[in-house]
Design a protein around this motif. Sequence first.
Motif, PDB file in Angstrom:
ATOM      1  N   LYS A  11       0.849  -1.188   0.000  1.00 39.67           N
ATOM      2  CA  LYS A  11       0.000   0.000   0.000  1.00 39.67           C
ATOM      3  C   LYS A  11       0.882   1.235   0.000  1.00 39.67           C
ATOM      4  O   LYS A  11       2.036   1.190   0.413  1.00 39.67           O
ATOM      5  CB  LYS A  11      -0.904   0.007   1.235  1.00 39.67           C
ATOM      6  CG  LYS A  11      -1.885  -1.139   1.239  1.00 39.67           C
ATOM      7  CD  LYS A  11      -2.874  -1.001   2.362  1.00 39.67           C
ATOM      8  CE  LYS A  11      -3.889  -2.156   2.287  1.00 39.67           C
ATOM      9  NZ  LYS A  11      -4.941  -1.994   3.270  1.00 39.67           N
ATOM     10  N   GLU A  12       0.315   2.328  -0.468  1.00 41.95           N
ATOM     11  CA  GLU A  12       1.040   3.592  -0.505  1.00 41.95           C
ATOM     12  C   GLU A  12       0.272   4.622   0.309  1.00 41.95           C
ATOM     13  O   GLU A  12      -0.949   4.728   0.195  1.00 41.95           O
ATOM     14  CB  GLU A  12       1.211   4.084  -1.947  1.00 41.95           C
ATOM     15  CG  GLU A  12       2.056   5.323  -2.046  1.00 41.95           C
ATOM     16  CD  GLU A  12       2.375   5.695  -3.486  1.00 41.95           C
ATOM     17  OE1 GLU A  12       2.988   6.753  -3.666  1.00 41.95           O
ATOM     18  OE2 GLU A  12       2.025   4.942  -4.411  1.00 41.95           O
ATOM     19  N   GLU A  13       1.014   5.361   1.126  1.00 39.57           N
ATOM     20  CA  GLU A  13       0.425   6.406   1.949  1.00 39.57           C
ATOM     21  C   GLU A  13       1.071   7.732   1.554  1.00 39.57           C
ATOM     22  O   GLU A  13       2.289   7.813   1.414  1.00 39.57           O
ATOM     23  CB  GLU A  13       0.705   6.101   3.421  1.00 39.57           C
ATOM     24  CG  GLU A  13       0.221   7.165   4.372  1.00 39.57           C
ATOM     25  CD  GLU A  13       0.562   6.809   5.800  1.00 39.57           C
ATOM     26  OE1 GLU A  13      -0.360   6.464   6.552  1.00 39.57           O
ATOM     27  OE2 GLU A  13       1.757   6.883   6.152  1.00 39.57           O
ATOM     28  N   THR A  14       0.257   8.751   1.353  1.00 39.28           N
ATOM     29  CA  THR A  14       0.772  10.064   0.991  1.00 39.28           C
ATOM     30  C   THR A  14       0.413  11.070   2.071  1.00 39.28           C
ATOM     31  O   THR A  14      -0.746  11.152   2.482  1.00 39.28           O
ATOM     32  CB  THR A  14       0.200  10.528  -0.365  1.00 39.28           C
ATOM     33  OG1 THR A  14       0.535   9.552  -1.360  1.00 39.28           O
ATOM     34  CG2 THR A  14       0.779  11.864  -0.775  1.00 39.28           C
ATOM     35  N   LEU A  15       1.411  11.799   2.521  1.00 44.22           N
ATOM     36  CA  LEU A  15       1.209  12.881   3.484  1.00 44.22           C
ATOM     37  C   LEU A  15       1.383  14.202   2.754  1.00 44.22           C
ATOM     38  O   LEU A  15       2.237  14.335   1.876  1.00 44.22           O
ATOM     39  CB  LEU A  15       2.240  12.799   4.610  1.00 44.22           C
ATOM     40  CG  LEU A  15       2.229  11.542   5.461  1.00 44.22           C
ATOM     41  CD1 LEU A  15       3.403  11.572   6.434  1.00 44.22           C
ATOM     42  CD2 LEU A  15       0.926  11.424   6.215  1.00 44.22           C
ATOM     43  N   PHE A  16       0.602  15.204   3.147  1.00 46.22           N
ATOM     44  CA  PHE A  16       0.713  16.544   2.585  1.00 46.22           C
ATOM     45  C   PHE A  16       1.258  17.451   3.682  1.00 46.22           C
ATOM     46  O   PHE A  16       0.635  17.605   4.726  1.00 46.22           O
ATOM     47  CB  PHE A  16      -0.637  17.020   2.056  1.00 46.22           C
ATOM     48  CG  PHE A  16      -1.127  16.161   0.930  1.00 46.22           C
ATOM     49  CD1 PHE A  16      -0.710  16.399  -0.370  1.00 46.22           C
ATOM     50  CD2 PHE A  16      -1.973  15.086   1.167  1.00 46.22           C
ATOM     51  CE1 PHE A  16      -1.140  15.594  -1.415  1.00 46.22           C
ATOM     52  CE2 PHE A  16      -2.411  14.276   0.135  1.00 46.22           C
ATOM     53  CZ  PHE A  16      -1.988  14.526  -1.154  1.00 46.22           C
ATOM     54  N   ILE A  17       2.432  18.019   3.443  1.00 48.53           N
ATOM     55  CA  ILE A  17       3.176  18.755   4.458  1.00 48.53           C
ATOM     56  C   ILE A  17       3.330  20.213   4.031  1.00 48.53           C
ATOM     57  O   ILE A  17       3.759  20.495   2.905  1.00 48.53           O
ATOM     58  CB  ILE A  17       4.598  18.153   4.655  1.00 48.53           C
ATOM     59  CG1 ILE A  17       4.543  16.637   4.850  1.00 48.53           C
ATOM     60  CG2 ILE A  17       5.339  18.859   5.762  1.00 48.53           C
ATOM     61  CD1 ILE A  17       3.922  16.178   6.121  1.00 48.53           C
ATOM     62  N   ASP A  18       3.016  21.136   4.954  1.00 45.71           N
ATOM     63  CA  ASP A  18       3.229  22.559   4.707  1.00 45.71           C
ATOM     64  C   ASP A  18       4.634  22.934   5.122  1.00 45.71           C
ATOM     65  O   ASP A  18       5.141  22.471   6.148  1.00 45.71           O
ATOM     66  CB  ASP A  18       2.217  23.396   5.489  1.00 45.71           C
ATOM     67  CG  ASP A  18       0.807  23.221   4.955  1.00 45.71           C
ATOM     68  OD1 ASP A  18       0.637  23.215   3.724  1.00 45.71           O
ATOM     69  OD2 ASP A  18      -0.127  23.100   5.770  1.00 45.71           O
TER      70      ASP A  18
END
Length: 129
Positions: free
Chosen positions: A44-51
Amino acid sequence: MFNKVIMVGNLTQDPELRYTASGTAVANLRIAVSSKYRSGDEYKEETLFIDVVVWGKQGESCSQYLSKGRQVLVEGRLQERQWESDGQKRKKTEIVANTVRFLGRKGEGAEGGGQGGQAPDEVSDIEPF
């Protein structure tokens, strides 16, 4: 205490550049960072969105040379901001960048170029405090 983070990700939008009342440049970036892991028999692939917050000339360089899709390496520290909006308390964790290294566009190697001419490989060590 030690507070240091290093992330490699792709910009999800063009940098937003603004200036403080005292004239200091500050750029806001948002990067997508993906990781793969195994769950049972499947990956599985997990994507985080970081500021990311980038101050001073470094922020101006990011705004000039980076655009959506560009891959960057960000080294800095984590910071949490808190505020109240419409009667609700809000908080946000973000990276305050010490170094931003320009890498390739999504799908390219490290030789990818930026907009408007030759981009520097790295802008660093500009932090007003």
